[in-house]
Design a protein around this motif. Structure first.
Motif, PDB file in Angstrom:
ATOM      1  N   TRP A   1       0.837  -1.203   0.000  1.00 48.53           N
ATOM      2  CA  TRP A   1       0.000   0.000   0.000  1.00 48.53           C
ATOM      3  C   TRP A   1       0.874   1.257   0.000  1.00 48.53           C
ATOM      4  CZ3 TRP A   1      -0.517   3.593   4.075  1.00 48.53           C
ATOM      5  CH2 TRP A   1      -1.525   4.550   3.888  1.00 48.53           C
ATOM      6  N   LEU A   2       1.900   1.268   0.875  1.00 48.37           N
ATOM      7  CA  LEU A   2       2.812   2.409   0.938  1.00 48.37           C
ATOM      8  C   LEU A   2       3.570   2.577  -0.384  1.00 48.37           C
ATOM      9  CD1 LEU A   2       4.065   4.688   2.598  1.00 48.37           C
ATOM     10  CD2 LEU A   2       5.725   3.016   3.477  1.00 48.37           C
ATOM     11  N   ALA A   3       4.000   1.484  -0.973  1.00 49.78           N
ATOM     12  CA  ALA A   3       4.711   1.549  -2.254  1.00 49.78           C
ATOM     13  C   ALA A   3       3.821   2.154  -3.330  1.00 49.78           C
ATOM     14  CB  ALA A   3       5.188   0.158  -2.663  1.00 49.78           C
ATOM     15  N   HIS A   4       2.554   1.778  -3.355  1.00 49.21           N
ATOM     16  CA  HIS A   4       1.635   2.349  -4.345  1.00 49.21           C
ATOM     17  C   HIS A   4       1.381   3.839  -4.086  1.00 49.21           C
ATOM     18  CE1 HIS A   4       0.444  -1.800  -5.676  1.00 49.21           C
ATOM     19  NE2 HIS A   4       0.638  -1.160  -6.813  1.00 49.21           N
ATOM     20  N   LEU A   5       1.330   4.234  -2.819  1.00 49.31           N
ATOM     21  CA  LEU A   5       1.175   5.664  -2.507  1.00 49.31           C
ATOM     22  C   LEU A   5       2.356   6.471  -3.050  1.00 49.31           C
ATOM     23  CD1 LEU A   5      -0.172   5.858   1.159  1.00 49.31           C
ATOM     24  CD2 LEU A   5      -1.370   6.459  -0.950  1.00 49.31           C
ATOM     25  N   VAL A   6       3.555   5.974  -2.826  1.00 48.82           N
ATOM     26  CA  VAL A   6       4.743   6.678  -3.312  1.00 48.82           C
ATOM     27  C   VAL A   6       4.808   6.616  -4.833  1.00 48.82           C
ATOM     28  CG1 VAL A   6       7.272   6.780  -3.260  1.00 48.82           C
ATOM     29  CG2 VAL A   6       5.997   6.327  -1.150  1.00 48.82           C
ATOM     30  N   ALA A   7       4.477   5.477  -5.417  1.00 49.17           N
ATOM     31  CA  ALA A   7       4.511   5.333  -6.881  1.00 49.17           C
ATOM     32  C   ALA A   7       3.576   6.327  -7.549  1.00 49.17           C
ATOM     33  CB  ALA A   7       4.153   3.908  -7.283  1.00 49.17           C
ATOM     34  N   ALA A   8       2.478   6.656  -6.900  1.00 51.84           N
ATOM     35  CA  ALA A   8       1.509   7.608  -7.461  1.00 51.84           C
ATOM     36  C   ALA A   8       2.106   9.013  -7.574  1.00 51.84           C
ATOM     37  CB  ALA A   8       0.247   7.647  -6.601  1.00 51.84           C
ATOM     38  N   GLN A   9       3.192   9.283  -6.857  1.00 51.53           N
ATOM     39  CA  GLN A   9       3.843  10.591  -6.930  1.00 51.53           C
ATOM     40  C   GLN A   9       4.577  10.776  -8.256  1.00 51.53           C
ATOM     41  OE1 GLN A   9       3.106  12.721  -4.352  1.00 51.53           O
ATOM     42  NE2 GLN A   9       1.891  10.919  -3.817  1.00 51.53           N
ATOM     43  N   GLY A  10       4.976   9.648  -8.842  1.00 52.76           N
ATOM     44  CA  GLY A  10       5.611   9.679 -10.157  1.00 52.76           C
ATOM     45  C   GLY A  10       7.027  10.217 -10.180  1.00 52.76           C
ATOM     46  N   GLY A  11       7.642  10.042 -11.325  1.00 56.10           N
ATOM     47  CA  GLY A  11       8.927  10.603 -11.695  1.00 56.10           C
ATOM     48  C   GLY A  11      10.030  10.605 -10.667  1.00 56.10           C
ATOM     49  N   ALA A  12      10.587  11.806 -10.469  1.00 60.42           N
ATOM     50  CA  ALA A  12      11.778  11.971  -9.633  1.00 60.42           C
ATOM     51  C   ALA A  12      11.543  11.522  -8.196  1.00 60.42           C
ATOM     52  CB  ALA A  12      12.236  13.419  -9.660  1.00 60.42           C
ATOM     53  N   VAL A  13      10.345  11.729  -7.677  1.00 63.57           N
ATOM     54  CA  VAL A  13      10.059  11.319  -6.297  1.00 63.57           C
ATOM     55  C   VAL A  13      10.231   9.811  -6.158  1.00 63.57           C
ATOM     56  CG1 VAL A  13       8.247  11.118  -4.535  1.00 63.57           C
ATOM     57  CG2 VAL A  13       8.517  13.256  -5.810  1.00 63.57           C
ATOM     58  N   VAL A  14       9.640   9.067  -7.077  1.00 62.24           N
ATOM     59  CA  VAL A  14       9.701   7.603  -7.013  1.00 62.24           C
ATOM     60  C   VAL A  14      11.141   7.118  -7.055  1.00 62.24           C
ATOM     61  CG1 VAL A  14       9.152   5.467  -8.256  1.00 62.24           C
ATOM     62  CG2 VAL A  14       7.432   7.245  -8.017  1.00 62.24           C
ATOM     63  N   TRP A  15      11.900   7.606  -8.012  1.00 68.41           N
ATOM     64  CA  TRP A  15      13.246   7.064  -8.196  1.00 68.41           C
ATOM     65  C   TRP A  15      14.209   7.554  -7.124  1.00 68.41           C
ATOM     66  CZ3 TRP A  15      12.560   2.811 -10.154  1.00 68.41           C
ATOM     67  CH2 TRP A  15      11.544   2.610 -11.081  1.00 68.41           C
ATOM     68  N   THR A  16      13.973   8.727  -6.573  1.00 73.31           N
ATOM     69  CA  THR A  16      14.784   9.200  -5.449  1.00 73.31           C
ATOM     70  C   THR A  16      14.515   8.336  -4.218  1.00 73.31           C
ATOM     71  OG1 THR A  16      14.767  11.459  -6.300  1.00 73.31           O
ATOM     72  CG2 THR A  16      15.285  11.185  -3.957  1.00 73.31           C
ATOM     73  N   VAL A  17      13.241   8.085  -3.938  1.00 79.00           N
ATOM     74  CA  VAL A  17      12.885   7.238  -2.793  1.00 79.00           C
ATOM     75  C   VAL A  17      13.387   5.821  -3.019  1.00 79.00           C
ATOM     76  CG1 VAL A  17      10.952   6.234  -1.491  1.00 79.00           C
ATOM     77  CG2 VAL A  17      10.911   8.656  -2.129  1.00 79.00           C
ATOM     78  N   PHE A  18      13.241   5.312  -4.228  1.00 85.14           N
ATOM     79  CA  PHE A  18      13.731   3.961  -4.544  1.00 85.14           C
ATOM     80  C   PHE A  18      15.225   3.850  -4.274  1.00 85.14           C
ATOM     81  CE2 PHE A  18      16.023   1.246  -7.490  1.00 85.14           C
ATOM     82  CZ  PHE A  18      15.533   0.002  -7.127  1.00 85.14           C
ATOM     83  N   LEU A  19      16.005   4.750  -4.851  1.00 84.69           N
ATOM     84  CA  LEU A  19      17.463   4.681  -4.679  1.00 84.69           C
ATOM     85  C   LEU A  19      17.871   4.814  -3.217  1.00 84.69           C
ATOM     86  CD1 LEU A  19      18.803   6.648  -7.771  1.00 84.69           C
ATOM     87  CD2 LEU A  19      19.150   4.226  -7.229  1.00 84.69           C
ATOM     88  N   ALA A  20      17.258   5.754  -2.510  1.00 76.52           N
ATOM     89  CA  ALA A  20      17.604   5.959  -1.097  1.00 76.52           C
ATOM     90  C   ALA A  20      17.290   4.719  -0.260  1.00 76.52           C
ATOM     91  CB  ALA A  20      16.865   7.175  -0.547  1.00 76.52           C
ATOM     92  N   THR A  21      16.123   4.122  -0.470  1.00 71.57           N
ATOM     93  CA  THR A  21      15.736   2.968   0.344  1.00 71.57           C
ATOM     94  C   THR A  21      16.488   1.701  -0.075  1.00 71.57           C
ATOM     95  OG1 THR A  21      13.767   2.597  -1.034  1.00 71.57           O
ATOM     96  CG2 THR A  21      13.471   3.872   0.997  1.00 71.57           C
ATOM     97  N   PHE A  22      16.679   1.511  -1.362  1.00 66.42           N
ATOM     98  CA  PHE A  22      17.372   0.309  -1.830  1.00 66.42           C
ATOM     99  C   PHE A  22      18.834   0.328  -1.390  1.00 66.42           C
ATOM    100  CE2 PHE A  22      19.397  -2.476  -4.989  1.00 66.42           C
ATOM    101  CZ  PHE A  22      18.594  -3.597  -4.871  1.00 66.42           C
ATOM    102  N   VAL A  23      19.519   1.418  -1.674  1.00 68.20           N
ATOM    103  CA  VAL A  23      20.935   1.526  -1.307  1.00 68.20           C
ATOM    104  C   VAL A  23      21.090   1.568   0.216  1.00 68.20           C
ATOM    105  CG1 VAL A  23      22.993   2.998  -1.446  1.00 68.20           C
ATOM    106  CG2 VAL A  23      21.616   2.583  -3.496  1.00 68.20           C
ATOM    107  N   GLY A  24      20.258   2.352   0.892  1.00 64.32           N
ATOM    108  CA  GLY A  24      20.328   2.429   2.351  1.00 64.32           C
ATOM    109  C   GLY A  24      20.078   1.081   3.009  1.00 64.32           C
ATOM    110  N   GLY A  25      19.086   0.357   2.515  1.00 64.39           N
ATOM    111  CA  GLY A  25      18.790  -0.969   3.063  1.00 64.39           C
ATOM    112  C   GLY A  25      19.957  -1.924   2.912  1.00 64.39           C
ATOM    113  N   TRP A  26      20.609  -1.894   1.746  1.00 63.60           N
ATOM    114  CA  TRP A  26      21.744  -2.790   1.525  1.00 63.60           C
ATOM    115  C   TRP A  26      22.952  -2.387   2.352  1.00 63.60           C
ATOM    116  CZ3 TRP A  26      21.735  -7.497   0.300  1.00 63.60           C
ATOM    117  CH2 TRP A  26      20.718  -8.012  -0.502  1.00 63.60           C
ATOM    118  N   ILE A  27      23.154  -1.094   2.557  1.00 68.57           N
ATOM    119  CA  ILE A  27      24.262  -0.663   3.414  1.00 68.57           C
ATOM    120  C   ILE A  27      24.074  -1.230   4.822  1.00 68.57           C
ATOM    121  CG2 ILE A  27      25.277   1.344   4.588  1.00 68.57           C
ATOM    122  CD1 ILE A  27      24.887   2.870   1.890  1.00 68.57           C
ATOM    123  N   VAL A  28      22.862  -1.109   5.343  1.00 68.53           N
ATOM    124  CA  VAL A  28      22.566  -1.645   6.683  1.00 68.53           C
ATOM    125  C   VAL A  28      22.786  -3.156   6.714  1.00 68.53           C
ATOM    126  CG1 VAL A  28      20.721  -1.976   8.388  1.00 68.53           C
ATOM    127  CG2 VAL A  28      21.011   0.243   7.290  1.00 68.53           C
TER     128      VAL A  28
END
Length: 178
Positions: free
Chosen positions: A87-114
């Motif tokens: 549900w949260l992923a769909h909420l963020v995806a609805a923002q589109g464009g730069a928001v989606v890919w910025t959040v994606f990169l931050a969470t994906f890279v941050g998660g792997w660093i941890v």
């Protein structure tokens, strides 16, 4: 032998250090969110009850079915968590464009660093370097660990611990894949 214990054993062998387990409590859900966010941007071209179905929706449906097959109680808990993250992923995806890919990169890279910090504590590589399917076991493992901490599923916990001891050290690819 329970199906849940069978699927958890290999992963558990790579996650014995409490500090590593703690990093995974934060890293795994963050990575799951990132992956579902990317998948939520891929519409499948049809709707169910007026709700557009995305690749994320289809993927979650399949994973929930597998988790329920492995263990009803843990699978149900996984379903609650996963649907909330979807549900949260769909909420963020609805923002589109730069928001989606910025959040994606931050969470994906941050998660792997941890995650990788946790494996430094553990002194080994992530389990998925030996078996890529372990990426699907990670959320299940964390949920089962929560059950164990609450005093539930003690038979499964004991079975996993017994099987991990039989495997020997997980480092260096010495652990046998389930």
């Amino acid at each position: 032998m329970s199906r849940l214990a069978e699927h958890m054993t290999f992963y558990a062998a790579y996650h014995q250090d409490p500090r590593n387990k703690l990093t995974h409590v934060f890293g795994v859900p963050t990575i799951v969110f990132a992956i579902l966010l990317a998948m939520a941007c891929v519409p499948l071209g049809f709707s169910i009850a007026g709700v557009p179905v995305t690749l994320a929706t289809a993927f979650v449906a399949v994973m929930i079915a597998i988790y329920l097959w492995l263990d009803l109680a843990v699978g149900f808990a996984m379903a609650l968590f996963t649907v909330a993250v979807l549900w949260l992923a769909h909420l963020v995806a609805a923002q589109g464009g730069a928001v989606v890919w910025t959040v994606f990169l931050a969470t994906f890279v941050g998660g792997w660093i941890v995650q990788l910090i946790g494996h430094k504590f553990e002194g080994n590589k992530p389990a998925l370097t030996q078996n890529l399917l372990q990426i699907f076991v990670a959320p299940l493992f964390l949920t089962a660990e929560l059950f164990f901490a609450l005093g539930l599923k003690k038979d499964v916990e004991a079975e996993v611990e017994r099987r991990v001891r039989q495997m020997g050290p997980a480092g260096g690819g010495k652990a046998a894949m389930v």
